[in-house]
Design an enzyme around this catalytic site. Structure first.
Site, short mmCIF file in Angstrom:
data_model
loop_
_atom_site.label_atom_id
_atom_site.label_comp_id
_atom_site.label_asym_id
_atom_site.label_seq_id
_atom_site.Cartn_x
_atom_site.Cartn_y
_atom_site.Cartn_z
N MET A 114 -2.58 -13.36 -1.76
CA MET A 114 -2.91 -13.89 -1.38
C MET A 114 -1.97 -15.16 -0.27
O MET A 114 -0.83 -15.31 -0.43
CB MET A 114 -1.92 -14.78 -2.95
CG MET A 114 -3.06 -14.77 -3.70
SD MET A 114 -1.70 -15.51 -6.07
CE MET A 114 -0.99 -13.31 -5.45
N HIS A 168 -1.37 -3.67 -10.42
CA HIS A 168 -1.73 -5.11 -9.77
C HIS A 168 -0.28 -5.56 -8.77
O HIS A 168 0.56 -5.90 -9.49
CB HIS A 168 -2.35 -5.77 -10.64
CG HIS A 168 -3.33 -7.05 -9.92
ND1 HIS A 168 -3.93 -7.21 -9.47
CD2 HIS A 168 -2.10 -8.94 -9.95
CE1 HIS A 168 -4.56 -8.26 -8.49
NE2 HIS A 168 -3.62 -9.54 -9.18
N HIS A 191 -3.18 -7.52 -4.92
CA HIS A 191 -3.72 -8.90 -4.25
C HIS A 191 -3.57 -10.02 -3.61
O HIS A 191 -2.33 -10.38 -3.17
CB HIS A 191 -4.03 -9.78 -5.41
CG HIS A 191 -4.67 -11.40 -6.22
ND1 HIS A 191 -4.25 -11.54 -7.47
CD2 HIS A 191 -4.64 -11.71 -5.08
CE1 HIS A 191 -4.48 -13.10 -7.43
NE2 HIS A 191 -5.18 -13.04 -6.17
N ASP A 216 -7.95 -12.40 -13.53
CA ASP A 216 -6.74 -12.25 -13.25
C ASP A 216 -5.63 -13.79 -13.73
O ASP A 216 -6.37 -14.96 -12.70
CB ASP A 216 -6.68 -12.48 -11.91
CG ASP A 216 -5.01 -12.71 -11.49
OD1 ASP A 216 -3.81 -12.07 -12.15
OD2 ASP A 216 -4.71 -12.28 -9.95
N MET A 247 2.20 -12.49 -1.77
CA MET A 247 1.80 -14.37 -1.74
C MET A 247 2.91 -14.79 -0.47
O MET A 247 3.95 -13.79 -0.47
CB MET A 247 2.32 -14.98 -2.40
CG MET A 247 2.16 -14.99 -4.16
SD MET A 247 2.90 -15.80 -5.64
CE MET A 247 2.67 -15.46 -7.13
N SER A 304 0.48 -7.02 -13.71
CA SER A 304 0.85 -7.55 -13.03
C SER A 304 2.49 -6.84 -12.69
O SER A 304 2.63 -7.80 -13.28
CB SER A 304 0.29 -8.37 -12.60
OG SER A 304 1.32 -9.42 -12.11
N MET A 348 -10.50 -15.62 -10.53
CA MET A 348 -8.86 -16.31 -11.08
C MET A 348 -9.27 -17.13 -12.01
O MET A 348 -9.63 -18.14 -12.65
CB MET A 348 -8.63 -17.26 -9.27
CG MET A 348 -8.11 -16.67 -8.47
SD MET A 348 -6.67 -15.14 -8.93
CE MET A 348 -5.33 -15.72 -9.58
N ASP A 361 1.12 -8.26 -6.77
CA ASP A 361 0.82 -10.37 -6.25
C ASP A 361 1.78 -9.52 -4.87
O ASP A 361 2.49 -10.45 -4.79
CB ASP A 361 0.78 -10.96 -7.12
CG ASP A 361 0.04 -10.97 -8.57
OD1 ASP A 361 -1.33 -11.46 -8.47
OD2 ASP A 361 0.14 -10.69 -9.01
C1 DX5 Z 1 -0.98 -15.49 -10.25
C2 DX5 Z 1 -1.07 -14.03 -10.08
C3 DX5 Z 1 -1.96 -12.94 -11.43
C4 DX5 Z 1 -0.31 -12.77 -12.06
C5 DX5 Z 1 -0.74 -12.63 -13.71
O1 DX5 Z 1 -0.77 -15.40 -8.75
O2 DX5 Z 1 -2.26 -13.01 -9.52
O3 DX5 Z 1 -1.60 -11.88 -10.65
O4 DX5 Z 1 0.21 -12.08 -12.35
O5 DX5 Z 1 0.55 -13.53 -14.71
P1 DX5 Z 1 -0.26 -13.47 -16.06
O6 DX5 Z 1 -0.72 -12.72 -16.32
O7 DX5 Z 1 1.40 -13.99 -16.37
O8 DX5 Z 1 -1.05 -14.30 -15.59
ZN ZN Z 2 -2.84 -10.98 -8.84
#
Ligand code: DX5
Ligand code: ZN
Length: 240
Positions: free
Chosen positions: A83, A48, A81, A189, A52, A24, A151, A50
């Site tokens: 979010m 990956h 991903h 994740d 947001m 990620s 998650m 993320d």
């Molecule tokens: C959290 C994300 C994850 C995050 C994981 O909201 O969806 O993908 O990047 O990071 P680590 O591996 O640091 O928990």
């Molecule tokens: Zn994620």
């Protein structure tokens, strides 16, 4: 018609017995993104991303233009991903930007519509489930998805501790997927390192998102490879 990458061969989706680490970039240095991605690219085939919106989660990260830029410079399988509260409004843009798969959250609702739209755009279909949501709520959608994202932290931030309850959710999801005879991949994740990846692999996860443990390591490529090796061994010993 969404334009797909022409020069990069389509990767076969996850075979049931393989494992995959999806680093990620949330934990990477955004000012040196290309260099950071180059460190892990020889050791995995997924990335990956993320996304947001500051609404579904209390943080803002990256969006469509960043996905498009990464797409132009790397051939990794881009796992976005989402979010975000209204993924339906942006799925087409992410597909156009070059995403290979997107996961939307069950909690935002309209899951059948989102799955159908992703499918029609040629995206692999992911469905993500938050720690406080019973995994059983996703079971009625399993036939429509390619990967189910359990998650193991509260979404929004990297670097959080792995929530142990995720193990039981992975196990129950795996059982239900097998009972239905489906090829759905369980992705986990949040808080993934060698130790937690081992437990998740035994429980039935086959795709491991890892941010901090990869990009926070002195050698991110090696860290991703080590997680994959540990998970593969655990998966081989612990059944499917
Ligand atoms: C959290 C994300 C994850 C995050 C994981 O909201 O969806 O993908 O990047 O990071 P680590 O591996 O640091 O928990
Ligand atoms: Zn994620």
């Amino acid at each position: 018609m969404v334009s797909r990458r022409a020069t990069i061969p389509e990767l076969p989706f996850l075979a049931p017995c393989s494992v995959r680490v999806a680093p990620s970039i949330l934990a990477a240095d955004f000012g040196r993104l290309a260099d950071e991605i180059a460190k892990i690219a020889p050791f995995t085939d997924w990335l990956h991303l993320d996304v947001m919106d500051g609404h579904f989660v209390p943080n803002i990260s990256l969006g469509v233009p960043v996905v498009a830029s990464i797409r132009r410079h790397c051939s990794l399988w881009l796992d976005c991903h989402l979010m975000i509260s209204e993924p339906g409004r942006y799925l087409e843009a992410f597909a156009e930007a070059g995403a290979d798969g997107c996961s939307v959250h069950l909690e935002v609702g309209a899951t059948p519509e989102h799955c159908e739209k992703m499918r029609s755009l040629g995206l692999k279909v992911g469905l993500a489930v938050n720690p406080e949501t019973p995994i059983e709520r996703a079971f009625c959608f399993l036939e429509s998805v390619d990967y189910l994202v359990v998650m193991s932290v509260h979404p929004g931030f990297g670097g959080q501790a792995f929530i142990e309850e995720a193990l039981g959710k992975i196990e129950r999801a795996r059982q239900e997927i097998d009972r239905l005879g489906l090829e759905v991949t369980v992705q986990v994740d949040g808080g993934i390192d060698e130790e937690t990846a081992r437990g998740c692999a035994i429980a039935g996860a086959r795709c491991f998102v890892a941010g901090t443990s990869v990009f926070g390591a002195p050698d991110p490529g090696r860290a991703a490879g080590q997680i994959a090796a540990v998970a593969a061994r655990a998966a081989a010993g612990g059944g499917r």
